[in-house]
Design an enzyme around this catalytic site. Structure first.
Site, mmCIF file in Angstrom:
data_model
loop_
_atom_site.group_PDB
_atom_site.id
_atom_site.type_symbol
_atom_site.label_atom_id
_atom_site.label_comp_id
_atom_site.label_asym_id
_atom_site.label_seq_id
_atom_site.Cartn_x
_atom_site.Cartn_y
_atom_site.Cartn_z
ATOM 1 N N GLU A 189 0.807 -1.215 0.000
ATOM 2 C CA GLU A 189 0.000 0.000 0.000
ATOM 3 C C GLU A 189 0.846 1.273 0.000
ATOM 4 O O GLU A 189 0.437 2.279 -0.563
ATOM 5 C CB GLU A 189 -0.939 0.013 1.214
ATOM 6 C CG GLU A 189 -1.970 -1.099 1.218
ATOM 7 C CD GLU A 189 -3.030 -0.951 0.145
ATOM 8 O OE1 GLU A 189 -3.229 0.165 -0.364
ATOM 9 O OE2 GLU A 189 -3.667 -1.972 -0.189
ATOM 10 N N ASP A 223 -7.299 7.481 -4.735
ATOM 11 C CA ASP A 223 -6.586 6.394 -5.409
ATOM 12 C C ASP A 223 -6.953 6.360 -6.885
ATOM 13 O O ASP A 223 -7.692 7.222 -7.378
ATOM 14 C CB ASP A 223 -6.832 5.056 -4.708
ATOM 15 C CG ASP A 223 -8.250 4.525 -4.860
ATOM 16 O OD1 ASP A 223 -9.041 5.084 -5.633
ATOM 17 O OD2 ASP A 223 -8.568 3.522 -4.197
#
Length: 154
Positions: free
Chosen positions: A22, A31
């Site tokens: 991540e 994102d």
């Protein structure tokens, strides 16, 4: 030795692995599919302008992994798994979400009689798109999750 998924918890090893996949971000960002995200991929309740620090980010990551592990275990409760298989599925569910995990062909293969363990692991390799994009990092993550699932990354 395989144990019922319902009796397993995510290992400490997978926490570090997910953190590496991540990456860490102090400030909230959107994102690749536009979901507000912070810390180590945390999405729940995140909004523009949110900030975190490394300690809170690790605490949130650990809580979220524990939650995803419990949710994933409920979907495959009666399936006997090795710890490394369970960890791979938790990492996958953390990334795609437990509803997608629980409704996947991967889970159907695990619940088959007998379970198709190798086929279930291979299913992860199909999940390399985020929206209509195929980020290189996601393909690498799936390849690593697949290797872990198959016992190569113990």
């Amino acid at each position: 030795m395989r144990k019922l998924a319902a009796t397993l918890t995510a290992s400490a090893l997978i926490v570090g692995s997910i953190a590496g996949y991540e990456g860490y971000r102090t400030h909230a960002y959107q994102d690749v599919v536009g979901v507000w995200t912070i810390g180590y991929g945390i999405t729940g309740g995140v909004k523009r302008g949110d900030q975190t620090d490394p300690v809170r980010a690790v605490q949130a990551l650990t809580r979220t992994i524990d939650e995803k592990a419990r949710e994933a275990a409920r979907c495959i409760a009666d399936v006997p798994l090795h710890q490394y298989e369970f960890d791979a599925y938790v990492s996958f569910a953390y990334n795609v979400g437990t509803p997608a995990f629980c409704g996947s062909t991967l889970v159907r293969k695990l619940k088959a009689t007998p379970p198709d363990y190798a086929g279930a692991c291979r299913e992860m390799l199909r999940w390399v798109y985020a929206g209509d994009q195929q980020p290189a990092g996601l393909a690498r993550r799936r390849a690593e999750e697949y290797r872990r699932c198959m016992g190569a990354a113990q």
